[in-house]
Design a protein around this motif. Sequence first.
Motif, PDB file in Angstrom:
ATOM      1  N   MET A  73       5.614   4.630   0.959  1.00 62.86           N
ATOM      2  CA  MET A  73       4.703   5.030  -0.078  1.00 62.86           C
ATOM      3  C   MET A  73       4.131   6.284   0.357  1.00 62.86           C
ATOM      4  N   PRO A  74       3.620   6.836  -0.689  1.00 64.90           N
ATOM      5  CA  PRO A  74       3.039   8.305  -0.524  1.00 64.90           C
ATOM      6  C   PRO A  74       1.406   8.085  -0.261  1.00 64.90           C
ATOM      7  N   GLY A  75       0.807   7.308  -0.393  1.00 66.14           N
ATOM      8  CA  GLY A  75      -0.656   7.186   0.050  1.00 66.14           C
ATOM      9  C   GLY A  75      -1.018   5.724   0.639  1.00 66.14           C
ATOM     10  N   TRP A  76      -2.006   5.509   0.989  1.00 67.06           N
ATOM     11  CA  TRP A  76      -2.623   4.386   1.546  1.00 67.06           C
ATOM     12  C   TRP A  76      -2.719   3.191   0.573  1.00 67.06           C
ATOM     13  N   TRP A  77      -3.017   3.528  -0.681  1.00 68.56           N
ATOM     14  CA  TRP A  77      -3.231   2.260  -1.678  1.00 68.56           C
ATOM     15  C   TRP A  77      -1.898   2.156  -2.738  1.00 68.56           C
ATOM     16  N   PRO A  78      -1.389   1.244  -2.415  1.00 69.15           N
ATOM     17  CA  PRO A  78      -0.138   0.661  -3.122  1.00 69.15           C
ATOM     18  C   PRO A  78      -0.456   0.896  -4.858  1.00 69.15           C
ATOM     19  N   SER A  79       0.588   1.457  -5.531  1.00 69.31           N
ATOM     20  CA  SER A  79       0.846   1.463  -6.861  1.00 69.31           C
ATOM     21  C   SER A  79       1.958   0.545  -7.361  1.00 69.31           C
ATOM     22  N   LEU A 115      -9.550  -2.274   5.894  1.00 66.66           N
ATOM     23  CA  LEU A 115      -8.841  -2.741   6.678  1.00 66.66           C
ATOM     24  C   LEU A 115      -8.022  -1.637   7.614  1.00 66.66           C
ATOM     25  N   THR A 116      -7.592  -0.571   7.004  1.00 64.27           N
ATOM     26  CA  THR A 116      -6.795   0.476   7.542  1.00 64.27           C
ATOM     27  C   THR A 116      -8.099   1.460   8.500  1.00 64.27           C
ATOM     28  N   THR A 117      -9.315   1.386   8.074  1.00 68.18           N
ATOM     29  CA  THR A 117     -10.248   2.075   8.944  1.00 68.18           C
ATOM     30  C   THR A 117     -10.474   1.416  10.213  1.00 68.18           C
ATOM     31  N   ALA A 118     -10.660  -0.025  10.325  1.00 70.38           N
ATOM     32  CA  ALA A 118     -10.620  -0.902  11.335  1.00 70.38           C
ATOM     33  C   ALA A 118      -9.443  -0.694  12.437  1.00 70.38           C
ATOM     34  N   ALA A 119      -8.383  -0.692  11.939  1.00 76.90           N
ATOM     35  CA  ALA A 119      -7.041  -0.437  12.647  1.00 76.90           C
ATOM     36  C   ALA A 119      -7.128   1.091  13.345  1.00 76.90           C
ATOM     37  N   ARG A 120      -7.636   1.928  12.483  1.00 75.95           N
ATOM     38  CA  ARG A 120      -7.748   3.464  13.039  1.00 75.95           C
ATOM     39  C   ARG A 120      -8.784   3.510  14.000  1.00 75.95           C
ATOM     40  N   ASN A 121      -9.880   2.602  13.961  1.00 73.29           N
ATOM     41  CA  ASN A 121     -10.862   2.705  15.051  1.00 73.29           C
ATOM     42  C   ASN A 121     -10.559   1.919  16.359  1.00 73.29           C
ATOM     43  N   ALA A 122      -9.547   1.004  16.065  1.00 70.59           N
ATOM     44  CA  ALA A 122      -9.051   0.345  17.316  1.00 70.59           C
ATOM     45  C   ALA A 122      -7.976   0.851  17.857  1.00 70.59           C
ATOM     46  N   ALA A 123      -7.101   1.578  17.157  1.00 74.52           N
ATOM     47  CA  ALA A 123      -5.759   2.077  17.751  1.00 74.52           C
ATOM     48  C   ALA A 123      -6.045   3.195  18.942  1.00 74.52           C
ATOM     49  N   PRO A 124      -5.287   2.890  20.004  1.00 72.34           N
ATOM     50  CA  PRO A 124      -5.363   4.298  21.056  1.00 72.34           C
ATOM     51  C   PRO A 124      -4.985   5.482  20.511  1.00 72.34           C
ATOM     52  N   ALA A 125      -5.804   6.514  21.141  1.00 78.29           N
ATOM     53  CA  ALA A 125      -5.509   7.799  20.556  1.00 78.29           C
ATOM     54  C   ALA A 125      -4.221   8.417  20.711  1.00 78.29           C
ATOM     55  N   GLY A 126      -3.838   9.110  19.725  1.00 78.64           N
ATOM     56  CA  GLY A 126      -2.420   9.614  19.480  1.00 78.64           C
ATOM     57  C   GLY A 126      -1.270   8.721  19.014  1.00 78.64           C
ATOM     58  N   THR A 127      -1.590   7.276  18.666  1.00 73.30           N
ATOM     59  CA  THR A 127      -0.706   6.523  18.138  1.00 73.30           C
ATOM     60  C   THR A 127      -0.580   6.902  16.592  1.00 73.30           C
ATOM     61  N   GLN A 128       0.511   6.366  16.191  1.00 71.26           N
ATOM     62  CA  GLN A 128       0.830   6.390  14.739  1.00 71.26           C
ATOM     63  C   GLN A 128       0.275   4.981  13.914  1.00 71.26           C
ATOM     64  N   LEU A 129      -0.556   5.372  12.909  1.00 71.38           N
ATOM     65  CA  LEU A 129      -1.203   4.556  12.122  1.00 71.38           C
ATOM     66  C   LEU A 129      -0.135   3.860  11.006  1.00 71.38           C
ATOM     67  N   VAL A 130      -0.063   2.596  10.541  1.00 77.56           N
ATOM     68  CA  VAL A 130       0.637   2.000   9.497  1.00 77.56           C
ATOM     69  C   VAL A 130      -0.025   1.105   9.004  1.00 77.56           C
ATOM     70  N   ALA A 131       0.427   0.732   7.518  1.00 74.18           N
ATOM     71  CA  ALA A 131       0.174  -0.290   6.635  1.00 74.18           C
ATOM     72  C   ALA A 131       1.219  -0.702   5.946  1.00 74.18           C
ATOM     73  N   PHE A 132       1.298  -2.201   6.112  1.00 78.50           N
ATOM     74  CA  PHE A 132       2.385  -2.996   5.437  1.00 78.50           C
ATOM     75  C   PHE A 132       1.706  -3.823   4.330  1.00 78.50           C
ATOM     76  N   TYR A 133       2.370  -3.771   3.216  1.00 77.46           N
ATOM     77  CA  TYR A 133       2.024  -4.435   1.933  1.00 77.46           C
ATOM     78  C   TYR A 133       3.356  -5.282   1.258  1.00 77.46           C
ATOM     79  N   GLU A 134       2.885  -6.295   1.076  1.00 75.79           N
ATOM     80  CA  GLU A 134       3.676  -7.286   0.366  1.00 75.79           C
ATOM     81  C   GLU A 134       3.168  -7.964  -0.997  1.00 75.79           C
ATOM     82  N   LEU A 135       4.001  -7.564  -2.048  1.00 75.59           N
ATOM     83  CA  LEU A 135       3.681  -7.990  -3.278  1.00 75.59           C
ATOM     84  C   LEU A 135       4.674  -9.010  -3.986  1.00 75.59           C
ATOM     85  N   SER A 136       4.088 -10.225  -4.374  1.00 74.96           N
ATOM     86  CA  SER A 136       4.850 -11.264  -4.667  1.00 74.96           C
ATOM     87  C   SER A 136       4.242 -12.048  -6.009  1.00 74.96           C
ATOM     88  N   GLN A 137       5.274 -12.458  -6.689  1.00 76.25           N
ATOM     89  CA  GLN A 137       4.963 -13.338  -7.775  1.00 76.25           C
ATOM     90  C   GLN A 137       6.146 -14.334  -8.041  1.00 76.25           C
TER      91      GLN A 137
END
Length: 266
Positions: free
Chosen positions: A124-130, A198-220
């Motif tokens: 995805m190009p951004g944090w918020w899914p389209s 959600l992502t801010t909480a992960a950013r605050n908890a992540a060790p310095a220098g690590t790569q942040l990721v967000a995973f999304y599941e859209l279902s119907q």
Amino acid sequence: MTLYLLMQGMAGLAQSPSRAEMLEVGMEEAGWSASASVPLPRGGADWQPATSHKVTRWAYETMGMFPSDPSEIISKAGAPPLVDIYIRDRRPNVFPTGDGPVEVGPGSYVPVSLHWAADANWVMPGWWPSCGNRGSVAANGARLRAWAGWVLSDKPLAQIMERSVVWHGDLDIGPFDIAPGGADMALAQTDQQQITQLTTAARNAAPAGTQLVAFYELSQINDRANTDPSAGFTVMIGPGASPPTTVQALVDLVAGDNNLGLHMEG
């Protein structure tokens, strides 16, 4: 992977297929019915066949199968499933072929390099899914699950697909409706705020220098994500569980299912 699906699909038929539709169904079922992962000569993780059936269906669609009128023989791409919801990624909307470019639009499975990078076409190009719907029928009652975390540098760069992912927090958004026609739909502002938290909480908890990721599941109900527990596949993410914890497994999941999305930073 394609050879595996072809061989398994053929093995499940009583005779050699006389129509391409028979082979297409056989290849999809080779993924649906797989009870375990398949060892392949690569690093990171064994391949999960349940991640392949949507790509198989799209490939045959692009070659002209599934016309809007079943009695018609066409020389262009066929129709998508009646409901085919997606999370927008960076893939191009045009698929180049030897006979010229084919317009496939967003939410397609245009082949792209599956390297791990923040600007890769399958992410995805951004944090918020389209979200969108390639089909012709509205996807009512869709839900979005999300997880955030970070990637450890526990393997050298040459073994990046084997690196570990640590997940930190999740949320569930919905239900909401997605209109047909392929138009992208942004989440409501309140939903975007939840993802930011959600992502801010992960950013605050992540060790310095690590790569942040967000995973999304859209279902119907008419187009379940491969990870939706109701789909019953080996790659399901059950209630209270987290996505895979290796980079390779994440790539396999997201690149093979337009219901899934991934964004990374750093």
